[in-house]
Design an enzyme around this catalytic site. Sequence first.
Site, mmCIF file in Angstrom:
data_model
loop_
_atom_site.group_PDB
_atom_site.id
_atom_site.type_symbol
_atom_site.label_atom_id
_atom_site.label_comp_id
_atom_site.label_asym_id
_atom_site.label_seq_id
_atom_site.Cartn_x
_atom_site.Cartn_y
_atom_site.Cartn_z
ATOM 1 N N ASP A 67 52.990 10.297 1.544
ATOM 2 C CA ASP A 67 52.906 9.542 0.197
ATOM 3 C C ASP A 67 52.295 10.637 -0.859
ATOM 4 O OD1 ASP A 67 53.279 7.108 0.965
ATOM 5 O OD2 ASP A 67 51.379 6.508 0.788
ATOM 6 N N TYR A 72 54.270 -10.908 9.816
ATOM 7 C CA TYR A 72 55.193 -10.376 10.983
ATOM 8 C C TYR A 72 54.141 -10.269 12.251
ATOM 9 C CZ TYR A 72 54.061 -5.668 9.270
ATOM 10 O OH TYR A 72 53.748 -4.536 8.625
#
Length: 337
Positions: free
Chosen positions: A242, A164
């Site tokens: 995370d 992208y």
Amino acid sequence: MIEQAPALTEVGAGLQIAPNGGRVLDALGVAPRALASRAVHLIDGSTGRNLIRMPLGEGFRLVHRADLIDALAARAREVGVAIRLGRRVAAIGVDHITFEDGALHPVKRLVGADGVRGVAREYVAPDHASRYTGQVAWRTIVPVENWPAEAQVHVGAGRHLVLYPLRDGSALNVVAVEERSDWVVEGWSTEDDPENLRAAFARFDVPIREILARVEWVNLWGLMDHGVTPQWSRGAVTLIGDAAHPTLPFLAQGANLALEDAWTLAASLDEPARWEAVRRPRVTRALRAAASNARNYHLSGVSRVVGHSALRAMNRVAPDVPLRGLRWLYDADVTGD
Ligand SMILES: Cc1cc2nc3c(=O)[nH]c(=O)nc-3n(C[C@H](O)[C@H](O)[C@H](O)COP(=O)(O)OP(=O)(O)OC[C@H]3O[C@@H](n4cnc5c(N)ncnc54)[C@H](O)[C@@H]3O)c2cc1C
């Protein structure tokens, strides 16, 4: 805020910010430079054949990590957050942290946002093991011209590649995943030879090989599955991002969930157990959805033929159906709860 890096920078890489994470940025008044993403386009990697182009609604953004970090840091400083750089926390105690140089710092509450291999996770859940997923990921950026503002996922047997554009469309973010039995150290610090990336995708269609021919540097990460950390708080320490739930990158949600965590925990700092009880089911569901995407992208043999035919048929009649199944994820507005 305490950060071990001497400066708030990120090596080149992109992030897809979905509406659920974007709402948190909007509520915080953080507006990094971003491209609006119009679709997720699944393509057969070896033939270049279109499988399905799933239109995205409003609010999907393609952001350079460095731009997001700059915007977050600028807003934090504006509202009076002290950012201490170049300070590595070496250990956590009941009421203090110890820096690498031995200095102690008292803490009343500590939010551990130090990622998958941080000391906070080690302190809160010391026995929580991790498992190698059998997949590695490469990450790099390639210069391009006028790349369409969409995420392309080129899928193949045992591998896939996500592309992208970033900024004004002149940089192409590349994430490539391959299944393999050996593994590398978790973390972006491992550099790899671009030839290894090219060899892994040598059977992909010519345009992909042309892009990979221009890769000059690449980082490699062995993807580990830790599952959701079994508990998120211990004493004064609460994990987010995370550290609490390392997320495989196949749904592009790790940073989005981290943003949601930060917003929701801020409102419940005195009740971390209650916050965790509310938050855990959503995060667990997102992690499961990410893991199942990996399986679907890497089909081979008969299941690939059947799966790809089904996607092409759906593309003709209802290309928005797959993403409709993720509305529970994207439509959530934690800032309005
Ligand atoms: C290939 C790939 C693509 C991805 N794409 C997307 C995507 O498109 N969208 C998305 O939402 N997510 C994506 N993710 C996931 C996303 O990158 C992570 O979920 C996100 O970065 C987690 O943020 P975090 O702040 O919890 O941890 P981290 O980003 O790991 O940040 C932890 C910070 O803590 C600091 N630190 C660590 N230890 C210490 C210490 N002892 N003392 C002081 N500081 C310390 C580190 O230097 C670092 O700055 C992707 C992940 C991968 C691997």
